[in-house]
Enzyme design. Sequence first.
Site, PDB file in Angstrom:
ATOM      1  N   ALA A 191       0.873  -1.192   0.000  1.00 37.15           N
ATOM      2  CA  ALA A 191       0.000   0.000   0.000  1.00 37.15           C
ATOM      3  C   ALA A 191       0.902   1.233   0.000  1.00 37.15           C
ATOM      4  CB  ALA A 191      -0.966   0.001   1.176  1.00 37.15           C
ATOM      5  N   HIS A 225       7.225   5.682   1.348  1.00 38.42           N
ATOM      6  CA  HIS A 225       7.976   4.478   0.934  1.00 38.42           C
ATOM      7  C   HIS A 225       8.901   4.814  -0.237  1.00 38.42           C
ATOM      8  CE1 HIS A 225       4.196   2.447   2.575  1.00 38.42           C
ATOM      9  NE2 HIS A 225       5.144   1.889   3.294  1.00 38.42           N
ATOM     10  N   SER A 227       0.183   3.983   5.193  1.00 36.98           N
ATOM     11  CA  SER A 227      -0.746   3.125   4.450  1.00 36.98           C
ATOM     12  C   SER A 227      -2.111   3.118   5.124  1.00 36.98           C
ATOM     13  CB  SER A 227      -0.209   1.696   4.395  1.00 36.98           C
ATOM     14  OG  SER A 227       1.103   1.709   3.883  1.00 36.98           O
TER      15      SER A 227
HETATM   16  P1  AMP Z   1       5.362  -0.100   6.333  1.00 35.86           P
HETATM   17  O1  AMP Z   1       4.953  -0.505   4.970  1.00 35.86           O
HETATM   18  O2  AMP Z   1       4.368   0.779   7.014  1.00 35.86           O
HETATM   19  O3  AMP Z   1       5.833  -1.246   7.181  1.00 35.86           O
HETATM   20  O4  AMP Z   1       6.630   0.828   6.142  1.00 35.86           O
HETATM   21  C1  AMP Z   1       7.759   0.402   5.440  1.00 35.86           C
HETATM   22  C2  AMP Z   1       8.869   1.370   5.687  1.00 35.86           C
HETATM   23  O5  AMP Z   1       8.488   2.660   5.211  1.00 35.86           O
HETATM   24  C3  AMP Z   1       9.200   1.540   7.171  1.00 35.86           C
HETATM   25  O6  AMP Z   1      10.611   1.628   7.328  1.00 35.86           O
HETATM   26  C4  AMP Z   1       8.522   2.830   7.523  1.00 35.86           C
HETATM   27  O7  AMP Z   1       9.122   3.512   8.606  1.00 35.86           O
HETATM   28  C5  AMP Z   1       8.686   3.615   6.231  1.00 35.86           C
HETATM   29  N1  AMP Z   1       7.687   4.673   6.153  1.00 35.86           N
HETATM   30  C6  AMP Z   1       6.341   4.556   6.340  1.00 35.86           C
HETATM   31  N2  AMP Z   1       5.745   5.752   6.247  1.00 35.86           N
HETATM   32  C7  AMP Z   1       6.724   6.646   6.005  1.00 35.86           C
HETATM   33  C8  AMP Z   1       6.748   8.071   5.816  1.00 35.86           C
HETATM   34  N3  AMP Z   1       5.636   8.800   5.867  1.00 35.86           N
HETATM   35  N4  AMP Z   1       7.925   8.662   5.572  1.00 35.86           N
HETATM   36  C9  AMP Z   1       9.075   7.926   5.530  1.00 35.86           C
HETATM   37  N5  AMP Z   1       9.123   6.594   5.696  1.00 35.86           N
HETATM   38  C10 AMP Z   1       7.968   5.969   5.939  1.00 35.86           C
END
Ligand code: AMP
Length: 280
Positions: free
Chosen positions: A32, A37, A186
């Site tokens: 998502a 990301h 997401s």
């Molecule tokens: P997730 O898919 O939520 O597990 O996130 C995957 C990676 O993206 C993790 O390292 C999160 O910290 C990073 N991430 C999620 N949202 C953000 C954002 N708004 N800005 C920067 N990195 C993000």
Amino acid sequence: MEVFTSVKSLRIFLDQQLSHQKTIGLIPTMGALHEGHISLIDASVKENDITVCSIFVNPVQFNNPEDLLKYPRTLEADCQMLEKAGCDAVFAPSVEEMYPEPPLLTMNFGALENVMEGASRPGHFNGVGIVVSRLFNIARPHHAYFGQKDLQQVSVIKRLITDLAFDLKLVVCPTVRETDGLAMSSRNRRLNDEERNTAPYIYQILSAAKEELLRGRDIWEVTAAAQGRFAAIGSFTLDYLEVVDIKTLQPIQELGPEGSNAICVATFLGPVRLIDNLIF
Ligand code: AMP
């Protein structure tokens, strides 16, 4: 860009890259995807020959079955964004592929996980530690990219790398926000219009609290005032709001040097749990 669903096929691809001395950057995600990301992908594309993004909604790190069930899954759109960003490989395994057997190993990060996310979501960092270790072993990256948005996750993974001697460099990327300040997530897709309009208060309240702290106001007072502001906006159900030392993650009574303090929040907005933090 190639999309792999099996560990074996990804390993064969990466073996070839490694045999040609290519460097590998890994971005673990749950899909998502949004611009937050993509900022991690951009950082990896700049620093590595090959960028691998994993997309896996990891059941082991969810302690709330409804959150797991409702977690958005948008693989096709994700792949389009990744291709555009210059990603070389996507690893999108099924649960059975990732865990041929349910892991028996459990991980506990001690004091790092007795607070905030770890306290509110028992077992969450066990799941994070296990899946990230598996991904490190499968992809053998030179660099791994994580977002500051998940501050506690970054601390836990730093410790995981140290404790298990993973031979890679962790790169932490700043939080990407919508123009109204809301940290991209997401889970934002699950907000209805009214909740989405309310959500930017999270950043506003955190920013105002940070300014007051920097002006020297007492941490306890500022925390209580910020908690009151969340309570005054009916649709928030605050989980925690804490001012912590970014290394230990423990609550502090007095600010440390610049860059060592963080104000962290987790709140439900309707049924959706959102987190954010500011380092200062
Ligand atoms: P997730 O898919 O939520 O597990 O996130 C995957 C990676 O993206 C993790 O390292 C999160 O910290 C990073 N991430 C999620 N949202 C953000 C954002 N708004 N800005 C920067 N990195 C993000």
